[in-house]
Structure formats: structure tokens, C-alpha cells
Write an enzyme that holds these catalytic residues in place. Sequence first.
Site, PDB file in Angstrom:
ATOM      1  N   MET A   1      -6.218   5.475  -4.786  1.00 11.70           N
ATOM      2  CA  MET A   1      -7.263   6.138  -4.023  1.00 11.70           C
ATOM      3  C   MET A   1      -8.444   5.200  -3.824  1.00 11.70           C
ATOM      4  SD  MET A   1      -9.450   8.518  -6.291  1.00 11.70           S
ATOM      5  CE  MET A   1     -10.651   7.976  -5.143  1.00 11.70           C
ATOM      6  N   ASP A 355       0.898   6.306  -1.322  1.00 14.43           N
ATOM      7  CA  ASP A 355      -0.422   6.221  -0.673  1.00 14.43           C
ATOM      8  C   ASP A 355      -0.925   4.775  -0.638  1.00 14.43           C
ATOM      9  OD1 ASP A 355      -0.532   6.389  -3.497  1.00 14.43           O
ATOM     10  OD2 ASP A 355      -2.689   6.766  -3.411  1.00 14.43           O
ATOM     11  N   GLU A 356      -1.793   4.523   0.310  1.00 15.04           N
ATOM     12  CA  GLU A 356      -2.589   3.293   0.364  1.00 15.04           C
ATOM     13  C   GLU A 356      -1.774   2.025   0.127  1.00 15.04           C
ATOM     14  OE1 GLU A 356      -6.932   4.778  -1.019  1.00 15.04           O
ATOM     15  OE2 GLU A 356      -5.476   4.612  -2.622  1.00 15.04           O
ATOM     16  N   ALA A 357      -0.626   1.928   0.786  1.00 15.19           N
ATOM     17  CA  ALA A 357       0.214   0.736   0.618  1.00 15.19           C
ATOM     18  C   ALA A 357      -0.266  -0.356   1.574  1.00 15.19           C
ATOM     19  CB  ALA A 357       1.676   1.098   0.848  1.00 15.19           C
TER      20      ALA A 357
END
Length: 540
Positions: A1, A355-357
Amino acid sequence: MFANPSSQKYSALAALFAATFILTSCRTPPEALMSAHTRETATPIRKTAITPTIAVIPRPASVAFTGETFTLTADTQIFVEPDSPELLAVGQYLAERLRPATAYPLPMQAATGAPPPGSIYLTTSGSDPTLGEEGYELTVTPQAVILSAPYPAGLFWGIQTLRQLLPPAVESLTPQAGPWTLPAGTIRDWPRFPWRGMMLDVSRHFFGPAEVRRLIDLLALYKINRLHLHLSDDQGWRIEIRSWPNLAFHGGSTQVGGGPGGYYTQEEYADLIAYARSRYIIIVPEIDMPGHTNAALASYPELNCDGVAPPLYTGTEVGFSSLCLEKEVTYRFVDDVVSEIAALTPGPYFHIGGDEAMATPLPQYIAFVERVQHIVQSHGKQMIGWEEIAQASLLSTSIAQVWHGGMGREAVRQGNRVIMSPAFKAYLDMKYTPDTPLGLHWAGYIEVRDAYEWDPATVAEGIGEEHILGVEAPLWTETIQTMADIEWMTFPRLMGYAEIGWSPASGRDWEEYRSRLGRHGSRLEALGVNFYRSPQVPWE
Ligand code: ACM
């Protein structure tokens, strides 16, 4: 995050919020949407003005009180019917909740014939099947308390209502003065959504089994039925994997700020699952990939494209790590990890993060999610991922967890169900106000009213009631170091999320809720909870 509020990522995300979430306060969803998840067969929902002395959270679907009372005495007994180990365990749970404060013996036994006057009676026999898997009916008369539900889970949730109808001092672990009176009447109650969750990030800071058990007990009181554990991230790997032991030994050896970290042995993790199960809570394991993987990359050089293990990481930046998706060993690693965790997991879900790769090229990311989805399925589990997974072609059983909104719509377009965790409403790590000493504020400040006054079916454009499995409130722990910190950020906001997930959307009203919430102050105190005394709430 996102951890760095001053970074460019923050402004990009803020723009995304504005574009994808409907930035209005909660409004009542249209009737057409209402019917999708409210039970069609049940008695119509009555808009109930809960009398000021009744402060049940989440607000029950229907309540009618007679003005009389039932009083618990030293002679009260608890009976369960039918005679089954599961029902006896539920009865035992009730007795154990009530004994310390009342100092009454409250013997518990299987019923044979009609229970004597003055008893509490828990039954699944002949219960109204339309109450569903988690619903219950609680009937209190001056002579008896009868809790009836088609399934044991409903009895368990009904017990939480029963606890809340008793004076707050009942939560104390030492003997307190009574009288232990309950208002007489009938409550018929069932949840709006099957998924009412909280997520705890045990990677950024590690929290041991005793802390997780305490959290589980607090979640149960508010009918939360999912605990999602974020078990891996850049800063720490928190579960023993026997085929890849260095993940926990090395990858679990530190945390944000450089503390000692820690991990759950498989035995400890299995015990936690069993403990949660005894509270009708499913633990949802998350192994975040292909990004958020520095702890794994640091533990095994072969998972890195250059074959070199990076050092462990104790900072709070995001988006810099990726598994090497060109190497077959990566898929063997994923298969082994999913296999070992799935074998420990009776629940149907496995969360792959996703997420957030930012350090993974998009075409590779998409191919990875599609391949991992089949690995998860091959181990008998349903895949969940943060909404970014909707860039891939999803199996119909896969679930997307919405946190910023835009890609959640894509999951819905594919026909997949979503869990709603909009960061600017539901992230427990957001500060309440600029003065909150803990937490972050990249998605805004979330006071108790903001946390309560929104609706999952209207918060994001293109995502309606029929697409939504439920709600979940994540607590990321970059700044959260102790159980007291967890409690401060979680309570009382979680109670609002519990009500959003359980109670009928119609009739939900902040003014009414805040006075009900205020009456939980002394209950939280009796439980020893370190909660935020928001000035928005008239605490009693
Ligand atoms: C997230 O907050 N990165 C899901």
C-alpha cells in the site's frame, strides 16, 4: 500500500479516487438494488427505532420489545438442543462469557424435554429456515431466553446480541454487581452481506498468536466473520513454509523500523484458524505477489532475475520488488507456498495480493495472475486479489477486493464479485484527524462519522449491491506496533463497518447510530479496549 504521503503516488491515487468513487455521503440505494441481498423470504424489515436503552451493534434487522424483563440469577441454567458437540461448544462459549462478571455457576447441558423456567435455551431444531446461514431469532420473556437459529453460526451471532442486551459490566472478568436484566421481546436478525471482514497486516509489524486471538474475540462481539491476515510483504514473511524454510527464518526476522519481527509456525497458524472457527470467523490467508515480495526475494536468491538476494527491508516505501516471472522456479515456489497454506486452511479462500506491482511489466503481471489463479484452484481454493487482478482474465469464482475503485469496475464487468474496502472510507490505518498520533493520511482523515456514513452499494460508480460480497476494513501496520495501537485505530470505527456489513441499509442514520455507539463506551472499557473517544460520539 502507499506509505509515503508526500510521494507522487499519493496525488495520482487521490485523482483516481475522485474519478472512480462517488464522493457523496451515503444515500439509500434504490429498491431494485436493495432486494438483491436482503432475504426475499423473510418477514419484511421493519424500520425499528431502537429504544435508547437498547444499544445493539450492528443494528438488528427487526426488533420488538414488550417492556418486561428477564433476570439472570444464580439458578439460571443453559440448555442446548439437539445434543451435538458443536451446539454444546456454543453453549459453553455463552456460559464462559457470562460467568466471570455474574459469578453465577450457569451450568450448561443438553436439553431433554422442556427446560425449566428461568433458563436460557439454545436450539436449531424447528427453527425458521428463512433466517439463513447466519440469522437467528431471540425471544426473551420474563420466564425464559430462547435463542433459535437454523445453523450454529446464527446461535453464535445471537449470543453476541444477548451479551449486548445485558449491562456492559457483564464483559468484566471480575465479579460485578447485577441485576443482570435483559429486555423482553423478540429480535429477528440476519446479515445483509455474507462477508464482513477486517484485515490485519502482520508483515509491516508482527503480531503474535495471543494478540490475534484477542482481536478475534473483539471481532466476534460485532459479528465480523472474516479475518484476512496479510502474511507477507517487503518487510516480513510471517508463516512457516516447510519446503522453503528460509522464508520464515530469514524473511521473518525483522519488520518496519528493524525490530525482531517473527512468524507463525504451522502449528500456531492452525491453532489460530481453529480458534477463529470456534468464533465463526474464517481466516483468509494472503501471500502478496508478484510485488511486495522483498522478504521472499531476500530469503532465496533464485527468485530474483539476477540471482542475487537483496538485503532485508525495514522501510515503508512500496512498489519496488517483484518475483522473477520469467523463471520456472518462481511458479514452483508459488505452488509450494499455496499448497502448504491451503493444506492448513479449511476456509475456501486464498488471497494472492496482486496490488501495486509497479516493478512488474503489465503483460507479465497479467500472465502471472492467470497462471497463479489456476495454481490456487488446483489446491481447492478460490482466489481473491486486490482489484488490480481484474486486469487479468478472471475465473468466475475469483474475487476482487476494491480499494481504489477503478479496476474494481473491470472485475464487475467480467462478472466477478467484489469485496468493498474503499481506502478513503474503510482503511483503519488512516488517521481520524490531523492530531491522531498513529496512522497515515494519504487517503484522507476518517473520523467515526466518515467511517459510518457511506454505503458499499453506492460508493463506487458501476459497482452495485448485486456485485458485492461484503465489506472489509484493512489495518496496515507501518505505524502500528502494539495491541494497544491496533485497538486505538480499530475501535470504534470497526463497529460502523460491522453495521454497514450486517444491518439493512434502509434506516441507517448517523444521529441514531452515534447515541447507540456512545452506549458501547462502558462495554469497551469493561473489555479493556484502548479505543478512540471521538468527540463526535456521546460516550457514556
Ligand atoms: C493496498 O492498499 N495496496 C491494497
